[in-house]
Structure formats: C-alpha cells, structure tokens
Design a protein around this motif. Structure first.
Motif, PDB file in Angstrom:
ATOM      1  N   ARG A   1       0.815  -1.215   0.000  1.00 22.16           N
ATOM      2  CA  ARG A   1       0.000   0.000   0.000  1.00 22.16           C
ATOM      3  C   ARG A   1       0.850   1.267   0.000  1.00 22.16           C
ATOM      4  NH1 ARG A   1      -2.737   3.822   2.911  1.00 22.16           N
ATOM      5  NH2 ARG A   1      -4.947   4.040   2.471  1.00 22.16           N
ATOM      6  N   ALA A   2       1.950   1.277   0.750  1.00 22.36           N
ATOM      7  CA  ALA A   2       2.789   2.478   0.854  1.00 22.36           C
ATOM      8  C   ALA A   2       3.385   2.869  -0.494  1.00 22.36           C
ATOM      9  CB  ALA A   2       3.889   2.256   1.884  1.00 22.36           C
ATOM     10  N   LYS A   3       3.858   1.909  -1.256  1.00 26.99           N
ATOM     11  CA  LYS A   3       4.433   2.230  -2.568  1.00 26.99           C
ATOM     12  C   LYS A   3       3.364   2.642  -3.568  1.00 26.99           C
ATOM     13  CE  LYS A   3       8.751  -0.250  -2.237  1.00 26.99           C
ATOM     14  NZ  LYS A   3       9.600  -1.325  -2.758  1.00 26.99           N
ATOM     15  N   VAL A   4       2.196   2.042  -3.461  1.00 29.79           N
ATOM     16  CA  VAL A   4       1.081   2.463  -4.319  1.00 29.79           C
ATOM     17  C   VAL A   4       0.732   3.914  -4.008  1.00 29.79           C
ATOM     18  CG1 VAL A   4      -1.356   2.108  -4.881  1.00 29.79           C
ATOM     19  CG2 VAL A   4       0.164   0.137  -4.652  1.00 29.79           C
ATOM     20  N   GLN A   5       0.652   4.247  -2.723  1.00 29.22           N
ATOM     21  CA  GLN A   5       0.348   5.618  -2.320  1.00 29.22           C
ATOM     22  C   GLN A   5       1.435   6.584  -2.785  1.00 29.22           C
ATOM     23  OE1 GLN A   5      -2.473   7.113  -0.591  1.00 29.22           O
ATOM     24  NE2 GLN A   5      -1.368   8.714  -1.673  1.00 29.22           N
ATOM     25  N   ALA A   6       2.696   6.180  -2.698  1.00 25.65           N
ATOM     26  CA  ALA A   6       3.805   7.023  -3.153  1.00 25.65           C
ATOM     27  C   ALA A   6       3.688   7.306  -4.647  1.00 25.65           C
ATOM     28  CB  ALA A   6       5.140   6.360  -2.831  1.00 25.65           C
ATOM     29  N   PHE A   7       3.323   6.290  -5.432  1.00 25.71           N
ATOM     30  CA  PHE A   7       3.136   6.500  -6.865  1.00 25.71           C
ATOM     31  C   PHE A   7       1.998   7.475  -7.129  1.00 25.71           C
ATOM     32  CE2 PHE A   7       0.558   5.615 -10.573  1.00 25.71           C
ATOM     33  CZ  PHE A   7       1.470   5.909 -11.576  1.00 25.71           C
ATOM     34  N   LEU A   8       0.881   7.275  -6.450  1.00 24.62           N
ATOM     35  CA  LEU A   8      -0.275   8.150  -6.651  1.00 24.62           C
ATOM     36  C   LEU A   8       0.083   9.599  -6.317  1.00 24.62           C
ATOM     37  CD1 LEU A   8      -3.053   5.891  -5.107  1.00 24.62           C
ATOM     38  CD2 LEU A   8      -2.656   6.334  -7.541  1.00 24.62           C
ATOM     39  N   SER A   9       0.823   9.796  -5.248  1.00 20.75           N
ATOM     40  CA  SER A   9       1.245  11.144  -4.864  1.00 20.75           C
ATOM     41  C   SER A   9       2.179  11.743  -5.913  1.00 20.75           C
ATOM     42  CB  SER A   9       1.940  11.112  -3.505  1.00 20.75           C
ATOM     43  OG  SER A   9       1.035  10.711  -2.501  1.00 20.75           O
ATOM     44  N   ALA A  10       3.156  10.966  -6.369  1.00 22.20           N
ATOM     45  CA  ALA A  10       4.108  11.440  -7.379  1.00 22.20           C
ATOM     46  C   ALA A  10       3.404  11.775  -8.691  1.00 22.20           C
ATOM     47  CB  ALA A  10       5.192  10.386  -7.616  1.00 22.20           C
ATOM     48  N   ALA A  11       2.339  11.053  -8.988  1.00 21.56           N
ATOM     49  CA  ALA A  11       1.586  11.274 -10.230  1.00 21.56           C
ATOM     50  C   ALA A  11       0.551  12.388 -10.083  1.00 21.56           C
ATOM     51  CB  ALA A  11       0.902   9.981 -10.660  1.00 21.56           C
ATOM     52  N   GLY A  12       0.450  12.957  -8.883  1.00 20.19           N
ATOM     53  CA  GLY A  12      -0.512  14.032  -8.654  1.00 20.19           C
ATOM     54  C   GLY A  12      -1.950  13.558  -8.548  1.00 20.19           C
ATOM     55  N   MET A  13      -2.129  12.287  -8.275  1.00 19.56           N
ATOM     56  CA  MET A  13      -3.475  11.705  -8.190  1.00 19.56           C
ATOM     57  C   MET A  13      -3.987  11.831  -6.753  1.00 19.56           C
ATOM     58  SD  MET A  13      -2.694   8.434 -10.637  1.00 19.56           S
ATOM     59  CE  MET A  13      -4.379   7.837 -10.721  1.00 19.56           C
ATOM     60  N   THR A  14      -4.197  13.077  -6.320  1.00 17.59           N
ATOM     61  CA  THR A  14      -4.530  13.363  -4.928  1.00 17.59           C
ATOM     62  C   THR A  14      -5.944  12.944  -4.542  1.00 17.59           C
ATOM     63  OG1 THR A  14      -5.220  15.606  -5.517  1.00 17.59           O
ATOM     64  CG2 THR A  14      -2.906  15.294  -4.867  1.00 17.59           C
ATOM     65  N   GLN A  15      -6.794  12.683  -5.507  1.00 17.22           N
ATOM     66  CA  GLN A  15      -8.167  12.284  -5.220  1.00 17.22           C
ATOM     67  C   GLN A  15      -8.352  10.770  -5.244  1.00 17.22           C
ATOM     68  OE1 GLN A  15     -10.551  14.575  -4.279  1.00 17.22           O
ATOM     69  NE2 GLN A  15      -8.781  15.923  -4.313  1.00 17.22           N
ATOM     70  N   THR A  16      -7.237  10.031  -5.347  1.00 12.92           N
ATOM     71  CA  THR A  16      -7.292   8.571  -5.325  1.00 12.92           C
ATOM     72  C   THR A  16      -6.692   8.089  -4.017  1.00 12.92           C
ATOM     73  OG1 THR A  16      -7.096   8.471  -7.733  1.00 12.92           O
ATOM     74  CG2 THR A  16      -6.594   6.459  -6.525  1.00 12.92           C
ATOM     75  N   VAL A  17      -7.451   7.289  -3.271  1.00 10.39           N
ATOM     76  CA  VAL A  17      -7.026   6.809  -1.961  1.00 10.39           C
ATOM     77  C   VAL A  17      -7.021   5.280  -1.989  1.00 10.39           C
ATOM     78  CG1 VAL A  17      -7.540   6.817   0.502  1.00 10.39           C
ATOM     79  CG2 VAL A  17      -8.071   8.836  -0.890  1.00 10.39           C
ATOM     80  N   PRO A  18      -5.848   4.660  -1.772  1.00 10.66           N
ATOM     81  CA  PRO A  18      -5.791   3.197  -1.761  1.00 10.66           C
ATOM     82  C   PRO A  18      -6.715   2.611  -0.693  1.00 10.66           C
ATOM     83  CG  PRO A  18      -3.584   4.118  -1.843  1.00 10.66           C
ATOM     84  CD  PRO A  18      -4.526   5.254  -1.578  1.00 10.66           C
ATOM     85  N   GLY A  19      -7.243   1.442  -0.985  1.00 15.95           N
ATOM     86  CA  GLY A  19      -8.155   0.778  -0.062  1.00 15.95           C
ATOM     87  C   GLY A  19      -7.509   0.454   1.271  1.00 15.95           C
ATOM     88  N   SER A  20      -8.292   0.463   2.307  1.00 11.57           N
ATOM     89  CA  SER A  20      -7.785   0.158   3.637  1.00 11.57           C
ATOM     90  C   SER A  20      -7.773  -1.343   3.874  1.00 11.57           C
ATOM     91  CB  SER A  20      -8.650   0.854   4.683  1.00 11.57           C
ATOM     92  OG  SER A  20      -9.969   0.365   4.614  1.00 11.57           O
TER      93      SER A  20
END
Length: 51
Positions: free
Chosen positions: A19-38
């Motif tokens: 999850r942490a690396k997925v979140q890091a990718f989303l942040s780097a890509a500017g995908m701030t409205q996408t939240v990985p599942g809990s």
C-alpha cells in the motif's frame, strides 16, 4: 470508464508493491483524489474525477 480489468494482475501488483508504494506513486503522479483501499484491499480504493 474502465472497460477491461484483470483482478489477478492487480492483486499481484498490490501484493508486490504494498500500500505504501502504491500511495507514493499516486502522490508522485498528482493523483490526490485517489485513496488506496484500507485493510490491504485494493478493491476498496476510491477515486474521484477531477476537472
């Protein structure tokens, strides 16, 4: 709109990266409205369309 999906491939990628690396990718890509599942469930990922 999603027209084709591969759940097995997504599960494998999620398990490989975590999850942490997925979140890091989303942040780097500017995908701030996408939240990985809990709870480790990629299927609970939430995304919002941006204009």
């Amino acid at each position: 709109m999603i027209t084709q999906s591969d759940n097995n491939a997504t599960t494998a990628l999620w398990n490989e990266l975590g999850r942490a690396k997925v979140q890091a990718f989303l942040s780097a890509a500017g995908m701030t409205q996408t939240v990985p599942g809990s709870g480790g469930f990629w299927g609970l990922t939430a995304a919002a369309a941006c204009a």
